[in-house]
Design an enzyme around this catalytic site. Structure first.
Site, PDB file in Angstrom:
ATOM      1  N   ARG A  11     -24.767  53.454  18.822  1.00 10.05           N
ATOM      2  CA  ARG A  11     -24.899  54.566  19.771  1.00 10.05           C
ATOM      3  C   ARG A  11     -25.333  54.174  21.181  1.00 10.05           C
ATOM      4  O   ARG A  11     -25.566  55.044  22.011  1.00 10.05           O
ATOM      5  CB  ARG A  11     -25.838  55.655  19.222  1.00 10.05           C
ATOM      6  CG  ARG A  11     -25.371  56.192  17.890  1.00 10.05           C
ATOM      7  CD  ARG A  11     -25.938  57.479  17.451  1.00 10.05           C
ATOM      8  NE  ARG A  11     -27.362  57.628  17.556  1.00 10.05           N
ATOM      9  CZ  ARG A  11     -27.986  58.780  17.342  1.00 10.05           C
ATOM     10  NH1 ARG A  11     -27.311  59.844  17.016  1.00 10.05           N
ATOM     11  NH2 ARG A  11     -29.288  58.857  17.447  1.00 10.05           N
ATOM     12  N   ASP A  12     -25.414  52.872  21.476  1.00 11.17           N
ATOM     13  CA  ASP A  12     -25.728  52.457  22.850  1.00 11.17           C
ATOM     14  C   ASP A  12     -25.158  51.068  23.138  1.00 11.17           C
ATOM     15  O   ASP A  12     -25.849  50.193  23.659  1.00 11.17           O
ATOM     16  CB  ASP A  12     -27.234  52.497  23.097  1.00 11.17           C
ATOM     17  CG  ASP A  12     -27.592  52.508  24.583  1.00 11.17           C
ATOM     18  OD1 ASP A  12     -26.712  52.857  25.412  1.00 11.17           O
ATOM     19  OD2 ASP A  12     -28.736  52.175  24.918  1.00 11.17           O
ATOM     20  N   VAL A  13     -23.875  50.883  22.802  1.00 13.06           N
ATOM     21  CA  VAL A  13     -23.206  49.615  23.099  1.00 13.06           C
ATOM     22  C   VAL A  13     -22.990  49.549  24.603  1.00 13.06           C
ATOM     23  O   VAL A  13     -22.384  50.446  25.199  1.00 13.06           O
ATOM     24  CB  VAL A  13     -21.856  49.497  22.345  1.00 13.06           C
ATOM     25  CG1 VAL A  13     -21.106  48.240  22.758  1.00 13.06           C
ATOM     26  CG2 VAL A  13     -22.074  49.528  20.842  1.00 13.06           C
ATOM     27  N   THR A  50     -26.293  55.399  26.822  1.00 12.85           N
ATOM     28  CA  THR A  50     -26.069  55.231  28.253  1.00 12.85           C
ATOM     29  C   THR A  50     -24.754  55.902  28.630  1.00 12.85           C
ATOM     30  O   THR A  50     -23.695  55.522  28.144  1.00 12.85           O
ATOM     31  CB  THR A  50     -26.044  53.731  28.595  1.00 12.85           C
ATOM     32  OG1 THR A  50     -27.258  53.142  28.119  1.00 12.85           O
ATOM     33  CG2 THR A  50     -25.920  53.513  30.091  1.00 12.85           C
TER      34      THR A  50
END
Length: 140
Positions: A11-13, A50
């Site tokens: 959920r935040d690559v 992000t």
């Protein structure tokens, strides 16, 4: 294990969470990750990720899945090839939901096609993470 589908959605690559150690790349910072089958909240401010790298379905509050991470990886790949984000503006939600990603000009046709598939608005049109990994390995 490479052929298995992931059991965790990161959920935040993004580039800041990709680390190189010796000859390998590692995904770090699992602070907002969750199990694929978890029933935890899908859309909380603290676990959003992000926005520059966020998959369209995440903006809609849809239960994220491994293909959400594939989309984010596509944004990272685009940025690696072109040196800029595919969606640079201030309204990331609008761009990720409604604007077609530009075609990478600095990549060959195979890599450009892979990036385009990763950046598909519909998760069903994206490769699985196993397919993405296989195609990236073939590009070495």
């Amino acid at each position: 294990l490479d052929s298995l589908e992931p059991i965790v959605v990161h959920r935040d690559v993004k580039p800041a969470n990709l680390l190189r150690w010796e000859a390998d790349w590692w995904l770090a910072d699992f602070g907002v990750s969750r199990y694929v089958n978890s029933s935890t909240s899908t859309h909380t401010w603290g676990a959003f990720g992000t926005r520059e790298y966020t998959a369209p379905e995440r903006f809609l509050g849809v239960h994220d899945n491994p293909k959400s991470d594939v989309y984010s990886a596509g944004v990272v790949l685009f940025e690696m090839v072109e040196g800029v984000l595919p969606f640079p503006g201030n309204d990331f939600q609008h761009q990720h939901l409604n604007v077609a990603p530009p075609i990478p000009a600095k990549a060959d046709q195979i890599v450009s096609s892979l990036i385009a598939r990763c950046l598909a608005k519909d998760p069903h049109d994206r490769p699985t993470s196993a397919e993405l990994l296989e195609e990236l390995r073939a590009q070495k």
